[in-house]
Scaffold this motif. Structure first.
Motif, mmCIF file in Angstrom:
data_model
loop_
_atom_site.group_PDB
_atom_site.id
_atom_site.type_symbol
_atom_site.label_atom_id
_atom_site.label_comp_id
_atom_site.label_asym_id
_atom_site.label_seq_id
_atom_site.Cartn_x
_atom_site.Cartn_y
_atom_site.Cartn_z
ATOM 1 N N ARG A 19 0.823 -1.213 0.000
ATOM 2 C CA ARG A 19 0.000 0.000 0.000
ATOM 3 C C ARG A 19 0.859 1.266 0.000
ATOM 4 N NH1 ARG A 19 -4.702 -2.143 3.930
ATOM 5 N NH2 ARG A 19 -6.126 -2.804 2.285
ATOM 6 N N GLY A 23 0.693 3.689 -3.109
ATOM 7 C CA GLY A 23 0.215 5.040 -2.825
ATOM 8 C C GLY A 23 1.068 6.103 -3.486
ATOM 9 N N THR A 28 -4.284 1.770 -5.939
ATOM 10 C CA THR A 28 -4.799 1.070 -4.760
ATOM 11 C C THR A 28 -4.734 -0.429 -5.006
ATOM 12 O OG1 THR A 28 -7.097 1.023 -5.507
ATOM 13 C CG2 THR A 28 -6.411 2.945 -4.206
ATOM 14 N N GLU A 30 -6.917 -2.584 -4.040
ATOM 15 C CA GLU A 30 -8.242 -3.052 -4.427
ATOM 16 C C GLU A 30 -8.477 -2.895 -5.934
ATOM 17 O OE1 GLU A 30 -8.124 -2.189 -0.152
ATOM 18 O OE2 GLU A 30 -7.575 -0.997 -1.895
ATOM 19 N N LEU A 101 -7.539 7.388 -9.357
ATOM 20 C CA LEU A 101 -7.029 6.034 -9.246
ATOM 21 C C LEU A 101 -6.104 5.666 -10.392
ATOM 22 C CD1 LEU A 101 -10.173 4.083 -8.030
ATOM 23 C CD2 LEU A 101 -8.206 4.777 -6.703
#
Length: 124
Positions: A19, A23, A28, A30, A101
């Motif tokens: 992460r 970042g 992400t 997910e 994203l």
């Protein structure tokens, strides 16, 4: 469309590191996992089965939209306006989130146009 939540076990320390570095690239875990699942689905599931599944999804979303429209038509006007504003805001937020994203998908924003003056202007 119905969705199912997947849960997997993964070492916490590795996830924290993943992460952290994702970042920095504005990614992400997910979204990367979802992208990978989509690619795997397209790779593994035969085309004719995917077409069948997608047609079922299209029918379900069409029925859902129709029922929402009927419900809105039966509501008083102010409530309909409030809902349309809310859904517009939600759409704008979704677009903003998806843009944040995937930095590759970002496009430069057009420069803002100067506001026109409401007052009078004189020239000689």
């Amino acid at each position: 469309m119905r969705e199912t939540e997947l849960k997997i076990l993964f070492p916490t320390e590795k996830l924290d590191a993943l992460r952290f570095f994702m970042g920095k690239k504005e990614l992400t875990v997910e979204q990367e996992l979802k992208d990978y699942l989509d690619k795997t689905y397209e790779k593994v599931v035969p085309v004719h089965v995917r077409e069948y599944v997608e047609s079922k999804l299209d029918q379900a979303s069409l029925q859902e939209e129709t029922s929402e429209q009927r419900a809105q038509e039966q509501q008083p006007e102010p409530q309909r306006e409030r809902q349309s504003r809310q859904t517009r805001r939600q759409r704008e937020q979704a677009v903003a989130e998806s843009a944040s994203l995937s930095p590759q998908a970002r496009q430069p924003e057009p420069p803002e146009e100067p506001e026109e003056s409401q007052g009078m202007s004189m020239s000689m």
